[in-house]
Design an enzyme around this catalytic site. Sequence first.
Site, PDB file in Angstrom:
ATOM      1  N   GLU A   1      43.598  53.157  33.968  1.00 44.15           N
ATOM      2  CA  GLU A   1      42.443  54.047  33.875  1.00 44.15           C
ATOM      3  C   GLU A   1      42.600  55.299  34.737  1.00 44.15           C
ATOM      4  O   GLU A   1      41.606  55.949  35.076  1.00 44.15           O
ATOM      5  CB  GLU A   1      41.181  53.281  34.258  1.00 44.15           C
ATOM      6  CG  GLU A   1      40.893  52.110  33.342  1.00 44.15           C
ATOM      7  CD  GLU A   1      39.636  51.379  33.733  1.00 44.15           C
ATOM      8  OE1 GLU A   1      38.538  51.854  33.380  1.00 44.15           O
ATOM      9  OE2 GLU A   1      39.737  50.334  34.387  1.00 44.15           O
TER      10      GLU A   1
ATOM     11  N   SER B   1      37.946  48.392  32.166  1.00 46.03           N
ATOM     12  CA  SER B   1      37.527  48.903  30.865  1.00 46.03           C
ATOM     13  C   SER B   1      37.831  47.840  29.812  1.00 46.03           C
ATOM     14  O   SER B   1      37.644  46.656  30.038  1.00 46.03           O
ATOM     15  CB  SER B   1      38.220  50.238  30.572  1.00 46.03           C
ATOM     16  OG  SER B   1      37.642  50.870  29.466  1.00 46.03           O
TER      17      SER B   1
ATOM     18  N   SER C   1      29.621  59.410  30.460  1.00 45.90           N
ATOM     19  CA  SER C   1      29.622  57.988  30.818  1.00 45.90           C
ATOM     20  C   SER C   1      28.225  57.388  30.822  1.00 45.90           C
ATOM     21  O   SER C   1      27.213  58.079  30.961  1.00 45.90           O
ATOM     22  CB  SER C   1      30.263  57.794  32.196  1.00 45.90           C
ATOM     23  OG  SER C   1      31.632  58.109  32.184  1.00 45.90           O
TER      24      SER C   1
END
Length: 361
Positions: free
Chosen positions: A17, A188, A331
Amino acid sequence: MSNNLRVAILFGGTSSEHDISLRSATNVLSELDGRGYDLALIGITREGTWLNYTGDAADVREGDAWASHDVCPVVVVPGDGLFRHEADGTLCRIAVDVALPVLHGQGGEDGITQALLESAGVPYVGCGVLSSAVCMDKDASHRLAAASGIRVPKCEVLYRGATEADMRAAVEACGGYPVFVKPTRGGSSYGVSKVADASEMAHALEVAFALDPKVSVEEAIEGTEVGCAITGDASGKLEMGVVDETVVTDGGFFHIHQDQTAGAAASSKNSSLRCPAQISDDEMACVRETGFAVYRALCCSGFARVDLFVTPAGEVVLNEVNTIPGLTRYSRFPEMMKASGRALADVLDGLIRTAAAGQDR
C-alpha cells in the site's frame, strides 16, 4: 497549546500500500496547509530506508520522485529522537513534538513503526503498539473481539506447507464454501479472494501466501458491509462519524485501492459508497454500539475505521479494523467525518494536539 507544533509526517513504507500512503500523505499535507504547523516530511522507501525529504511536497503525490532529490537519511535513536545523518557523517536532530504516521499495511500500521517511535521517545498519533499489531492480524483481532462477546466470522488459519487435508478441514470448519481467503496480516484487500468451490482454492492460497506466511480462511458473511469512523482517547470519550455502506455491484467483494490510478472511480470500480448507510434505525444503533465495542476491545486510540457486516437477520458481525485508514480525498474515513460535520483538517488538528499532549493512550 500554540499552533506551531513541530509535526513529523511519515509516509510511504514497505507494504503493498506504499502508493496509497503517498496519496493519503498528499491530502493530509494539503489539509494541514495554513494551520501553522512546522512540518518535517519523513518518507520511507519501498526498501525501508527512512529519508527526511525537504523538497516540493507535490512530488509526494505519485510514484517515488521525492526519494531522488532533497533527501537525507534518518536515524532513529532510542531514547533520543530522530536525526538526519548528514553527508559529513554528523547527526543533526530533527525537532519533533509529535509524529503523524500516514502509513498503511505491514511495516507501518502493524506496530513496527509505532514501536520505533516509542523507543525514540516521540509521541505519535493513532493506535499504540499492541492495538496496531492486534488489528493488523485478523486472526488475533477476531479472537480478542470474540472474547469480548462480539460476533466474528468463523475462521481457520493455514500456514505455508498446509496439506490438502488441512485446506479441506479449514473450509469445513467455516461451514463450507463459499469462503474468503486472506493474508492474515495484509492491508486493504490485496491478496484477498472469494472462493466459490474447491477448484479455486489452490490459486487463492497461492495469492495469499505470496503476501503472508499466515493465511486466514473465513466464513463468507452474507449481508451489508458498513464502516464506522471513530476517534477517541484513553479517557474513554469516543466519537463516530456517519456510518457508511459499501455497495458491491459484481457479486464479488469490496476491493478499493487495487488500481494504481488515483481517484475514487478507478479505485473502486466494482462498488460504490452510501453515506449514511441505508439500514434500519435499530440496525444503525446496533452498528454504532458494536463499532465502539470493537474499538475498546482492541485497545484502539486516536482514530480507526471499524468495518462490520449487517446480516439479513440484523446481526452485526466484525469484518476488520484499519488503525490508519485511507486519508486520500476520496477515502471513506474523511467522507464519514465530513458527513457528521467534522472536516478532516479539524479532525487531524485534534488528533495531533491530543497526541502531543500525551492524552491519547
